[in-house]
Every structure is written in structure tokens, then in C-alpha cells.
Design an enzyme around this catalytic site. Structure first.
Site, PDB file in Angstrom:
ATOM      1  N   VAL A   1       3.870  42.186  27.797  1.00 51.97           N
ATOM      2  CA  VAL A   1       2.831  41.963  28.793  1.00 51.97           C
ATOM      3  C   VAL A   1       3.472  41.651  30.142  1.00 51.97           C
ATOM      4  CG1 VAL A   1       2.626  39.525  28.127  1.00 51.97           C
ATOM      5  CG2 VAL A   1       0.754  40.630  29.345  1.00 51.97           C
ATOM      6  N   SER A   2       3.001  42.303  31.188  1.00 50.16           N
ATOM      7  CA  SER A   2       3.439  42.059  32.553  1.00 50.16           C
ATOM      8  C   SER A   2       4.959  42.256  32.675  1.00 50.16           C
ATOM      9  CB  SER A   2       3.004  40.652  32.983  1.00 50.16           C
ATOM     10  OG  SER A   2       3.107  40.484  34.369  1.00 50.16           O
ATOM     11  N   TRP A   3       5.713  41.228  33.079  1.00 51.17           N
ATOM     12  CA  TRP A   3       7.181  41.334  33.145  1.00 51.17           C
ATOM     13  C   TRP A   3       7.734  41.779  31.800  1.00 51.17           C
ATOM     14  CZ3 TRP A   3      11.368  39.273  30.652  1.00 51.17           C
ATOM     15  CH2 TRP A   3      12.597  39.266  31.319  1.00 51.17           C
TER      16      TRP A   3
END
Length: 286
Positions: free
Chosen positions: A108-110
């Protein structure tokens, strides 16, 4: 390495030596028989294991592995910087020590960038890939400046008043479910300044975009249409660049739709990763 149980999680927690680093690793249900490979999960920047533990708890039919990045959660500070290559190598060693073979990879995300890199670096170990609220790295369409400046400020972990004041700007739809904001904030533990800085530096100049057309994996891209940090267009870029990818858009989903839209997210994961399909509401195919 030592193992212990923590509450309220049902995970086994271990301090493991891998890639020359000591990391806090959590895993769920690895000693239980399953028809599904476990998930290797890469978290968002600065986030600790507890932040995403509710997702791991709900996927009861499969194993789940996650670790605190150096300087986050309860993993010690990094002594030297790292990059996606070295951290993927470290994650691969963790899987070896846990006696695991093929896994489904999720980020998720980074952590979505890390998941992409791990899949490209270890294609034989990766079965399927799930990318949540993420981008192709440096070549991305940035979110709203107000959200990005607050996202990069470590005060969001250290100062409860700062987090409470700017939560909607940072994460969007988290406030739409009663008690969800407080529950999420209560699970966060501030990263160290060095740990946070090294995570920011790790992706400096990194992009997966040139390699994505050669990614021979089934890929699910999950995005929220109200994400102020990672706009939906980034998911469209990923899905168009990866040959066998599909994009699912969660209506009203901010950056943390994985938690705010938990029922729909779990149903979608089970459908994609091979468990019996569960009807999901509140999403639309892109």
C-alpha cells in the site's frame, strides 16, 4: 530469534536478523493448513505492523507476513541507508527463514512501490500482485500539495493534535465510518526521525514504469477515487502499463480505503487471490 504473542493481535511477533538488519516481523497462521499461498505485505511509509493488522486478522484462510521497516514500529534504526533492491533482498531472506516458498505480494502506498520491486526482483517467488493506493514511483501524478506537505511531515505521527486537525486532508474518507479515525490513530507508533528519512530517501529516483510492460503476473490495482495523496490517475497508469492488470476503484475511498472499506476490500482480495468470491459493495470497475 524469539517469538511472542501480542494483544489484540493474534500474530506471532519475532525479532529476526535478515540482510544485516534486525527487523520486527509479524506473521499470522503460517502453521495452519491452507489452500492459498501466504501474503507478503509491504506497509506505507512510517507505518507500523499494528496499522494494517486488522486486514491480516480478517484474511483467516491464508497466512500473512509483514514487518516494520528499519526505524519504524519496533524495528531498530537503520545504520546505513537502503533501497528497494536491498530491502527486497531482505524480505526474501525473511521468507526463507520462515520456510515459505511462493507468496502473493501486496503493498500500500510507499509499500506498493516496494511490492512492485520485489515482484520484478523475485518473479519466481511471486504468484500474484496487489497494488493499493500507489504509483509507479518517480514518474507519478502528484496529489494535492496540502496533503503531500502534511504527509511528509513526521508530526503526523508524533503530534496527536496535528494528526487530528489534518486527518481528513491526509486520508480522506476515514471519517465516514464512526470510530475508524480514532481506531487508526490509536494503532500508530511514530517512526524515528532517521527511520522516516531513510524511507523517504529509499525511493528517490526510483520508478518501475520501464519494467512494468514485462511484468508477467496477474495484478490487481486498487484505488480510491477521493485519494488526495495518490490520485486515481496513478492507478490507471499502472493498470495500462502492466499487461495482465485490472483496476478496481472504490467510490468514496481516500488513501486509507483499505481500512475504511474493509468489507469490500477483503471481498475483492479473496476474489482475486482465489478464495470463494464474496459480494462487494461500494466499488466500481474502472
Amino acid at each position: 530469534m524469539t517469538a511472542s504473542k501480542t494483544e489484540p493481535m493474534t500474530a506471532t511477533i519475532e525479532m529476526m536478523e535478515a540482510g544485516g538488519r534486525t527487523l520486527r516481523v509479524a506473521h499470522w497462521r503460517l502453521d495452519e493448513k491452507s489452500d492459498h499461498p501466504p501474503i507478503l505485505f509491504f506497509n506505507g511509509i512510517g507505518a507500523n505492523i499494528e496499522a494494517v493488522a486488522p486486514l491480516a486478522e480478517r484474511l483467516t484462510e491464508r497466512g500473512f507476513v509483514m514487518f516494520d521497516m528499519p526505524g519504524t514500529g519496533e524495528s531498530p534504526d537503520p545504520t546505513v541507508p537502503y533501497n528497494p533492491f536491498t530491502m527486497s533482498w531482505t524480505a526474501n531472506q525473511i521468507l526463507d527463514q520462515l520456510g515459505l516458498g511462493e507468496v502473493d505480494v501486496m503493498g500500500v502506498s510507499w509499500g506498493g512501490a516496494m511490492a512492485q520491486h520485489f515482484t520484478l526482483q523475485y518473479p519466481k517467488r511471486t504468484r500474484r500482485l496487489v497494488l493499493v493506493a500507489t504509483t509507479a514511483g518517480m514518474l507519478m501524478v502528484p496529489g494535492k500539495p496540502a496533503a503531500l506537505t502534511k504527509m511528509a511531515n513526521p508530526r503526523r505521527y508524533i503530534d496527536p493534535d496535528f494528526m487530528n486537525e489534518h486527518f481528513m486532508t491526509l486520508y480522506g474518507g476515514m471519517t465516514k465510518r464512526a470510530g475508524s479515525k480514532e481506531d487508526h490513530i490509536g494503532r500508530l507508533k511514530p517512526p524515528s526521525p532517521r527511520g522516516y528519512l531513510y524511507q523517504l530517501l529509499a525511493m528517490l529516483g526510483w520508478t518501475s514504469l520501464p519494467a512494468l510492460p514485462f511484468m508477467a503476473k496477474e495484478v490487481l490495482v486498487m484505488m480510491g477515487d477521493e485519494d488526495q495523496i495518490v490520485p486515481l490517475i496513478n492507478g490507471r497508469i499502472l493498470a495500462s502499463a502492466i499487461p495482465n492488470a485490472r483496476l478496481e476503484v472504490f467510490e468514496g475511498g481516500g488513501h486509507l480505503f483499505l481500512l475504511t472499506h474493509a468489507d469490500e476490500s477483503v471481498a475483492m482480495l479473496r476474489e482475486f487471490l482465489g478464495a470463494p468470491e464474496t459480494k462487494a459493495e461500494g466499488r466500481r470497475a474502472a
